[in-house]
Write a protein that holds these residues in place. Sequence first.
Motif, PDB file in Angstrom:
ATOM      1  N   ARG A 116       0.874  -1.076  -0.214  1.00  0.00           N
ATOM      2  CA  ARG A 116       0.367  -0.412  -0.180  1.00  0.00           C
ATOM      3  C   ARG A 116       0.759   1.501   0.146  1.00  0.00           C
ATOM      4  O   ARG A 116       1.661   1.640   0.650  1.00  0.00           O
ATOM      5  CB  ARG A 116      -0.945   0.107   0.592  1.00  0.00           C
ATOM      6  N   GLN A 117       0.278   2.163  -0.331  1.00  0.00           N
ATOM      7  CA  GLN A 117       1.089   3.901  -0.496  1.00  0.00           C
ATOM      8  C   GLN A 117       0.611   4.897  -1.052  1.00  0.00           C
ATOM      9  O   GLN A 117      -0.567   4.476  -2.227  1.00  0.00           O
ATOM     10  CB  GLN A 117       2.211   2.984  -1.279  1.00  0.00           C
ATOM     11  N   THR A 118       0.687   6.102  -0.661  1.00  0.00           N
ATOM     12  CA  THR A 118      -0.801   7.389  -0.875  1.00  0.00           C
ATOM     13  C   THR A 118       0.511   7.488  -2.273  1.00  0.00           C
ATOM     14  O   THR A 118       1.637   7.557  -2.734  1.00  0.00           O
ATOM     15  CB  THR A 118      -0.969   8.079  -0.833  1.00  0.00           C
ATOM     16  N   ILE A 119      -0.238   7.855  -3.670  1.00  0.00           N
ATOM     17  CA  ILE A 119      -0.299   8.664  -4.368  1.00  0.00           C
ATOM     18  C   ILE A 119       1.246   9.546  -4.531  1.00  0.00           C
ATOM     19  O   ILE A 119       2.187   9.436  -5.168  1.00  0.00           O
ATOM     20  CB  ILE A 119      -0.752   8.757  -6.322  1.00  0.00           C
ATOM     21  N   GLY A 120       0.496  10.560  -3.969  1.00  0.00           N
ATOM     22  CA  GLY A 120       1.742  11.172  -3.413  1.00  0.00           C
ATOM     23  C   GLY A 120       3.392  10.978  -2.920  1.00  0.00           C
ATOM     24  O   GLY A 120       3.911  11.313  -3.880  1.00  0.00           O
ATOM     25  N   ARG A 121       3.482   9.539  -2.390  1.00  0.00           N
ATOM     26  CA  ARG A 121       4.825   8.846  -1.919  1.00  0.00           C
ATOM     27  C   ARG A 121       5.194   8.978  -3.415  1.00  0.00           C
ATOM     28  O   ARG A 121       6.168   8.836  -3.261  1.00  0.00           O
ATOM     29  CB  ARG A 121       4.785   8.667  -0.642  1.00  0.00           C
ATOM     30  N   LEU A 122       4.444   7.219  -4.075  1.00  0.00           N
ATOM     31  CA  LEU A 122       5.009   7.051  -5.167  1.00  0.00           C
ATOM     32  C   LEU A 122       5.693   8.014  -5.764  1.00  0.00           C
ATOM     33  O   LEU A 122       6.953   8.345  -6.455  1.00  0.00           O
ATOM     34  CB  LEU A 122       3.711   6.516  -5.456  1.00  0.00           C
ATOM     35  N   LYS A 123       4.328   9.474  -5.890  1.00  0.00           N
ATOM     36  CA  LYS A 123       5.609  10.878  -6.927  1.00  0.00           C
ATOM     37  C   LYS A 123       6.330  11.153  -6.404  1.00  0.00           C
ATOM     38  O   LYS A 123       7.499  11.262  -7.598  1.00  0.00           O
ATOM     39  CB  LYS A 123       3.714  11.588  -7.410  1.00  0.00           C
ATOM     40  N   ALA A 124       6.629  10.717  -5.396  1.00  0.00           N
ATOM     41  CA  ALA A 124       8.002  11.616  -4.201  1.00  0.00           C
ATOM     42  C   ALA A 124       9.111  11.176  -5.106  1.00  0.00           C
ATOM     43  O   ALA A 124      10.241  10.969  -5.424  1.00  0.00           O
ATOM     44  CB  ALA A 124       7.678  12.156  -3.492  1.00  0.00           C
ATOM     45  N   ASN A 125       8.780   9.532  -4.878  1.00  0.00           N
ATOM     46  CA  ASN A 125       9.682   8.788  -4.445  1.00  0.00           C
ATOM     47  C   ASN A 125       9.764   7.856  -6.517  1.00  0.00           C
ATOM     48  O   ASN A 125       8.422   7.342  -6.902  1.00  0.00           O
ATOM     49  CB  ASN A 125       9.573   7.093  -4.242  1.00  0.00           C
ATOM     50  N   GLU A 126      10.692   7.609  -7.077  1.00  0.00           N
ATOM     51  CA  GLU A 126      11.051   7.254  -8.693  1.00  0.00           C
ATOM     52  C   GLU A 126      10.259   5.777  -8.839  1.00  0.00           C
ATOM     53  O   GLU A 126      10.001   5.511  -9.305  1.00  0.00           O
ATOM     54  CB  GLU A 126      11.603   7.583  -9.703  1.00  0.00           C
ATOM     55  N   ARG A 127      11.162   4.825  -7.479  1.00  0.00           N
ATOM     56  CA  ARG A 127      11.013   3.689  -7.713  1.00  0.00           C
ATOM     57  C   ARG A 127      10.330   3.337  -5.989  1.00  0.00           C
ATOM     58  O   ARG A 127      10.802   4.447  -5.355  1.00  0.00           O
ATOM     59  CB  ARG A 127      12.159   3.330  -7.750  1.00  0.00           C
ATOM     60  N   MET A 128       9.654   1.781  -6.029  1.00  0.00           N
ATOM     61  CA  MET A 128       9.403   1.467  -4.612  1.00  0.00           C
ATOM     62  C   MET A 128       9.716   0.681  -4.319  1.00  0.00           C
ATOM     63  O   MET A 128       9.874   0.004  -5.944  1.00  0.00           O
ATOM     64  CB  MET A 128       7.676   1.494  -4.739  1.00  0.00           C
ATOM     65  N   THR A 129      10.082   0.374  -3.554  1.00  0.00           N
ATOM     66  CA  THR A 129      10.711  -1.232  -3.393  1.00  0.00           C
ATOM     67  C   THR A 129      10.001  -1.934  -2.616  1.00  0.00           C
ATOM     68  O   THR A 129       9.438  -2.116  -1.468  1.00  0.00           O
ATOM     69  CB  THR A 129      12.303  -1.422  -2.328  1.00  0.00           C
ATOM     70  N   CYS A 130       9.613  -3.050  -3.147  1.00  0.00           N
ATOM     71  CA  CYS A 130       8.496  -4.378  -2.138  1.00  0.00           C
ATOM     72  C   CYS A 130       9.429  -4.792  -0.501  1.00  0.00           C
ATOM     73  O   CYS A 130      10.498  -5.173  -0.343  1.00  0.00           O
ATOM     74  CB  CYS A 130       8.604  -5.874  -2.340  1.00  0.00           C
ATOM     75  N   THR A 131       8.362  -4.763   0.121  1.00  0.00           N
ATOM     76  CA  THR A 131       8.793  -5.400   1.799  1.00  0.00           C
ATOM     77  C   THR A 131       9.408  -6.728   1.722  1.00  0.00           C
ATOM     78  O   THR A 131       9.815  -6.958   3.049  1.00  0.00           O
ATOM     79  CB  THR A 131       8.218  -4.526   2.744  1.00  0.00           C
ATOM     80  N   GLY A 132       8.560  -7.598   0.813  1.00  0.00           N
ATOM     81  CA  GLY A 132       8.440  -8.262   0.687  1.00  0.00           C
ATOM     82  C   GLY A 132       9.756  -9.461   0.440  1.00  0.00           C
ATOM     83  O   GLY A 132      10.666  -9.865   0.908  1.00  0.00           O
ATOM     84  N   CYS A 133       9.830  -8.516  -1.199  1.00  0.00           N
ATOM     85  CA  CYS A 133      11.287  -9.427  -1.486  1.00  0.00           C
ATOM     86  C   CYS A 133      12.759  -8.121  -1.579  1.00  0.00           C
ATOM     87  O   CYS A 133      13.772  -8.977  -2.034  1.00  0.00           O
ATOM     88  CB  CYS A 133      10.975 -10.175  -2.614  1.00  0.00           C
ATOM     89  N   GLY A 134      11.958  -7.207  -1.425  1.00  0.00           N
ATOM     90  CA  GLY A 134      12.989  -6.261  -1.934  1.00  0.00           C
ATOM     91  C   GLY A 134      13.356  -5.789  -3.322  1.00  0.00           C
ATOM     92  O   GLY A 134      14.540  -5.204  -4.015  1.00  0.00           O
ATOM     93  N   VAL A 135      12.668  -6.709  -4.100  1.00  0.00           N
ATOM     94  CA  VAL A 135      12.247  -5.771  -6.098  1.00  0.00           C
ATOM     95  C   VAL A 135      12.254  -4.519  -6.165  1.00  0.00           C
ATOM     96  O   VAL A 135      11.090  -3.610  -5.128  1.00  0.00           O
ATOM     97  CB  VAL A 135      11.667  -6.741  -6.676  1.00  0.00           C
ATOM     98  N   GLY A 136      12.766  -4.095  -6.850  1.00  0.00           N
ATOM     99  CA  GLY A 136      11.748  -2.407  -7.121  1.00  0.00           C
ATOM    100  C   GLY A 136      11.264  -2.885  -8.171  1.00  0.00           C
ATOM    101  O   GLY A 136      11.260  -3.112  -9.292  1.00  0.00           O
ATOM    102  N   ILE A 137       9.484  -1.880  -8.115  1.00  0.00           N
ATOM    103  CA  ILE A 137       8.286  -1.736  -8.240  1.00  0.00           C
ATOM    104  C   ILE A 137       8.630   0.156  -8.872  1.00  0.00           C
ATOM    105  O   ILE A 137       8.709   0.317  -8.578  1.00  0.00           O
ATOM    106  CB  ILE A 137       7.209  -2.304  -7.996  1.00  0.00           C
ATOM    107  N   ASN A 138       8.472  -0.051 -10.316  1.00  0.00           N
ATOM    108  CA  ASN A 138       8.720   1.440 -10.972  1.00  0.00           C
ATOM    109  C   ASN A 138       6.828   1.370 -11.539  1.00  0.00           C
ATOM    110  O   ASN A 138       6.080   0.267 -11.933  1.00  0.00           O
ATOM    111  CB  ASN A 138       8.771   1.268 -11.891  1.00  0.00           C
ATOM    112  N   ILE A 139       6.081   2.134 -11.894  1.00  0.00           N
ATOM    113  CA  ILE A 139       4.851   2.705 -11.758  1.00  0.00           C
ATOM    114  C   ILE A 139       4.530   4.085 -11.785  1.00  0.00           C
ATOM    115  O   ILE A 139       5.091   5.419 -12.028  1.00  0.00           O
ATOM    116  CB  ILE A 139       3.219   3.003 -10.046  1.00  0.00           C
ATOM    117  N   ASP A 140       3.295   3.872 -12.815  1.00  0.00           N
ATOM    118  CA  ASP A 140       2.976   4.983 -13.700  1.00  0.00           C
ATOM    119  C   ASP A 140       1.994   6.278 -12.978  1.00  0.00           C
ATOM    120  O   ASP A 140       0.454   6.221 -13.167  1.00  0.00           O
ATOM    121  CB  ASP A 140       2.616   4.914 -15.253  1.00  0.00           C
TER     122      ASP A 140
END
Length: 67
Positions: free
Chosen positions: A21-45
Motif C-alpha cells: 500500500r502506498q499513497t499516490i503522493g508518496r509514489l510520485k515523490a519516489n521514482e521507485r518503490m521497493t517491495c517489503t517482501g522480496c526487495g524488488v524495485g517496482i516502477n509505477i506510472d
Amino acid sequence: MTGADLHEIRFQCPSCGQDLRQTIGRLKANERMTCTGCGVGINIDTDRLANAAEEIHRAIRKIPPEI
C-alpha cells in the motif's frame, strides 16, 4: 498535495505477491518503490494513476445523494 495525491492504492508485488500500500503522493515523490517482501524495485506510472484516481473522485462527487 492534491486530493488524488492523498489517495492510497493497494497492489501486489509482481515478483513475490506481497500485499503493498502506498499513497499516490508518496509514489510520485519516489521514482521507485521497493517491495517489503522480496526487495524488488517496482516502477509505477503515477501520473496515469493520479489521473485515474482524480476521475474516480469526480465521478463519485456527481452521484446523487439519495443513492
